[in-house]
Every structure is written in structure tokens, then in C-alpha cells.
Design an enzyme around this catalytic site. Sequence first.
Site, PDB file in Angstrom:
ATOM      1  N   GLY A 102     -11.054   4.555  11.049  1.00  0.00           N
ATOM      2  CA  GLY A 102      -9.612   4.731  11.039  1.00  0.00           C
ATOM      3  C   GLY A 102      -9.093   4.986   9.641  1.00  0.00           C
ATOM      4  N   SER A 103      -7.869   4.580   9.406  1.00  0.00           N
ATOM      5  CA  SER A 103      -7.189   4.907   8.157  1.00  0.00           C
ATOM      6  C   SER A 103      -7.710   4.082   6.996  1.00  0.00           C
ATOM      7  CB  SER A 103      -5.680   4.673   8.309  1.00  0.00           C
ATOM      8  OG  SER A 103      -5.386   3.293   8.323  1.00  0.00           O
ATOM      9  N   VAL A 127      -5.746   0.611   6.605  1.00  0.00           N
ATOM     10  CA  VAL A 127      -6.227  -0.474   7.470  1.00  0.00           C
ATOM     11  C   VAL A 127      -7.627  -0.903   7.048  1.00  0.00           C
ATOM     12  CG1 VAL A 127      -6.815  -1.120   9.840  1.00  0.00           C
ATOM     13  CG2 VAL A 127      -4.773   0.254   9.395  1.00  0.00           C
ATOM     14  N   GLY A 128      -8.441   0.064   6.660  1.00  0.00           N
ATOM     15  CA  GLY A 128      -9.791  -0.256   6.206  1.00  0.00           C
ATOM     16  C   GLY A 128      -9.793  -1.204   5.027  1.00  0.00           C
ATOM     17  N   GLU A 167     -15.546   3.688   8.230  1.00  0.00           N
ATOM     18  CA  GLU A 167     -15.472   5.149   8.229  1.00  0.00           C
ATOM     19  C   GLU A 167     -13.992   5.508   8.194  1.00  0.00           C
ATOM     20  OE1 GLU A 167     -17.748   6.910  11.347  1.00  0.00           O
ATOM     21  OE2 GLU A 167     -19.614   5.934  10.744  1.00  0.00           O
TER      22      GLU A 167
END
Length: 485
Positions: free
Chosen positions: A230-231, A234-235, A252
Amino acid sequence: MAEQPSWSHAIHVDGGFRPPAAGGTIPVHDKFSGELLGAAGRAEAADVDAAAASALTAQRAWAALPYTERAEVLRRAAAALRDRAGLSELIMRETGGIAGKADYEIAAATGELTEAAALASRPVGEVLRTGHPGRFSVCERVPVGLVAAITPWNFPLVLAMRVIAPALALGNAVLLKPSPETPLSGGLVLGEVFAAAGAPPGVLQVLPGGEDVGRRLVEHPDVAMVHFTGSTAVGREIARTAGALLKKTSLELGGNNALVILDDADVTQAGMIGAWSSFHYQGQTCISAGRHIVDRAVADAYLSDLTARAAAVTVGDPLREGAGLGPIINDTQLARARRLLDEAVAGGAKVLTGGTNEGRYFRPTVVVDVPPDSELWTEEIFAPIAPVAVVDGDEQAVAVANATDYGLVSSVVGTDVHRATEVARRLDCAMVHVNDATPQDEPLAPFGGIGRSGLGGRSGGDANLEEFTERRWRTVAGGPAHYPY
């Protein structure tokens, strides 16, 4: 489309569908028409705890099975997925993608399963030399344990399967939280498929839900590994939390990917590659091209070709109009795309074609003179927008391509393959393609990024052995040991 009754208001735990503890639901809408497709259950933290307890017991028994039995479950799952009626249309409606995109997801997810079935039989250890006479020393790979997979909405089926299939093949259990945008094709379908394939109850749990579910999965003491796609924003939050808990993490994340067009490029070929790289599935992939870097010698011809291709694309509901592009996934993504483009235009950028939308249907857009400090140039776009910059020579092209904190994928287009390959070698990214589009994915290839595009290992092929197992050193003494005390 008829609603699948077993999905209604359900999560997937212990091999079957059941209502979540609090009884909440996630409505699922057709992205083209807006009509209600059905409702998934909305899991909460209590459901995560129950699923993790079940998965912990199931994982130990699953890992103890002969590899042949795990491989057979994966092969049966591949057959069940391939033969499942109505899946392509469900993916289209739930994601807003065209038929080709949906069919790709099914084929790619099936490929992940068949490759993972082969992965189950790979050697998982090596005999080590030892300086101790009579000692037998090995390094063996053992399952991580419980893997939490938090997956996105853009390619929900294949991006979930990219984690589930190899993780299960290597003896792990998976707790899957699909995006609330796509809890059916990205989640509950998979529960159904693996149940039909004879997977033991508990080895795959599907927990549709919101941020609270994701947070609990990351924090849960029995979850040994978190895999997030995801983004970058957020990661980062997941990395902070998982890092404090010393959990294995694979992230990723997004990309700000460069497509480099050299001065000897075949402009027609380059235009086709450029259009596909930026417009495919409304540009809503982490591996879309967000920056077209074009040598001045071919810039006018390239822009003419790319603009013509963008203008020729039909945008609409492919189930009714045979369109090449569908809608942006939701109003939040649409508003962001509009903001990025409008701010760039206010700063001096010029739109050559597109730049308009009817509702969430966004025309493929080509834009030049983009300010290099604008977010349209520096950040991931996730919309069918192709920003183009003109450069003078290979040195400047490489410098502009590398002027980003992201490091996912790049492509280089040029007739002289040796020269194009040498340019590609100089690009700071984890994946690079010569004379092909930036969106590429194969089950055997190591997929992932560096910098702001990723943290952790890679998915695909042999990389999955590193991703979903831990090394363990084991020795066996040939006789009694002798120590001073």
C-alpha cells in the site's frame, strides 16, 4: 450479479463463513453503476484475536504435514480459482477495471498458486562444514508462523495471492485483511477457494475491516510477520509499530516511476509503452509510470504520439460500452488526482489532452512543463496522468530519473539495446525494464522496492524462501560433549 449467500455479512474464520462478533458489515458497490453488490462482514479486534488463536493451532499442524499435501492443496486451489464462475465480472465491478485487467488477475493469481506448489518441494536447508569432529551441522529454514497480510484494492486478488500462496506453501498460516474497497475478490473469494481446495480450517483467515483490524494484526503478539502492500505513509506507521515489537516486516509501497525515452527510440513503440505505463487501469498501480523523461530530439514526435493515444481511449463502463478505462476507485482518489493536476497547472504546467472528468471517469491526460517541485512530479499519482519532461542527453535523463526518494521500477526505451541497458543499469530502483512498460510482474521474479518504495525482502521465486521462512542453525553431536564444568 447474484449475491453469493455465504458471503453476506460474513468473515472467513476456521474454514467457514460466519458473522463477525459485533455483527457489522462493509457494503460493496459496483464501481461503474454504484449499485450495491453485497456486504462483507466487518471484523473488529475481537475477531482478530479469535482468528489468531485458531490460526496458531492450525499452523503447527499444517507445517508438520508432508510437503506433498501442502502442494496438492495449492494445486486444487489453482483449479478452483481458474474454474470459478463469475469471478472476472466480480473483479470488474468491485475494482472498476476492464475485462482484460480482471482476466489478468485470475491468470496471475493462478500462476502464483502453481509456482507456490512447486516451492513447497524446494530444499529448505544446507549442510554446513564444522570444526567439531563428529558434529552434524545444518542450516534449515522453518516457517515464520503467523503471517498478517494487509492488501490493497487495486489488484486485490493477485496481490493477496502473492502473499498467501508462498506463505502457505512454506508452512505458515495467513491472517488476511483485504481493503474495505474490495473485500470480496480480494478476500472472501479466497476463503471460499481454499476451503474448496481442502485447506485445513484456520490456515487462512479472512478479516475484512478498517484501521482497527490492521492495527490489531500488526500488534498481535502471535503474529510473527506483517506483509503490507500500500501507501508509503501507512507503511511508515506499520514499520514504526512492528519495529518497536521486533516483528519481521515486509513493505511493498508506492512508486514515482520513471519512463526514459532515449533519442534513438522508435517513437511509435515508445508512445505505446508510455500510454500503457501511465493509463493502464486508470493509472492506479504502484508500478505505473509517473514521470516520462524524453530526450529533446524525439520529444515533439513522442508527445504527438502519446497525446493521440490518450485522446483515442474510450472511458466508461466496459460491461456496457467496451471501454478501455473505467472509473477512479472512489471520490477520495478522484479529489487527490484533481488537486495534483490543478496545482501543477496553476504552477505553469500545460495539459495537452485530457485533464477533465465526468464523475469518477477521468480522461487520460498528458501534461508538460510540470514544475519539478510540484506533487504531480514528485509523488505517486494513482490516476491516468502522464507528466512529461524534456531533457538533453543520457546524463541529464539519468539525473532526472534518479531525483526521487522512491525506488520501485523504471523503464528505458531505445533502439540501441546495449546503450539502453547501460542507461538502465544506472537507475536507482529495484526493478528496471528495457524497451517495455513499467507495469511488469511474474511469479518467479523478485518484486519489491527500495527507498520510499519498500522495506524488507522481495516477493516471487526464490525470494519467497527468504521472505516467508527463518533460518535456524541445528547441530547434532556424534558423542558425549566435554566441557570444563
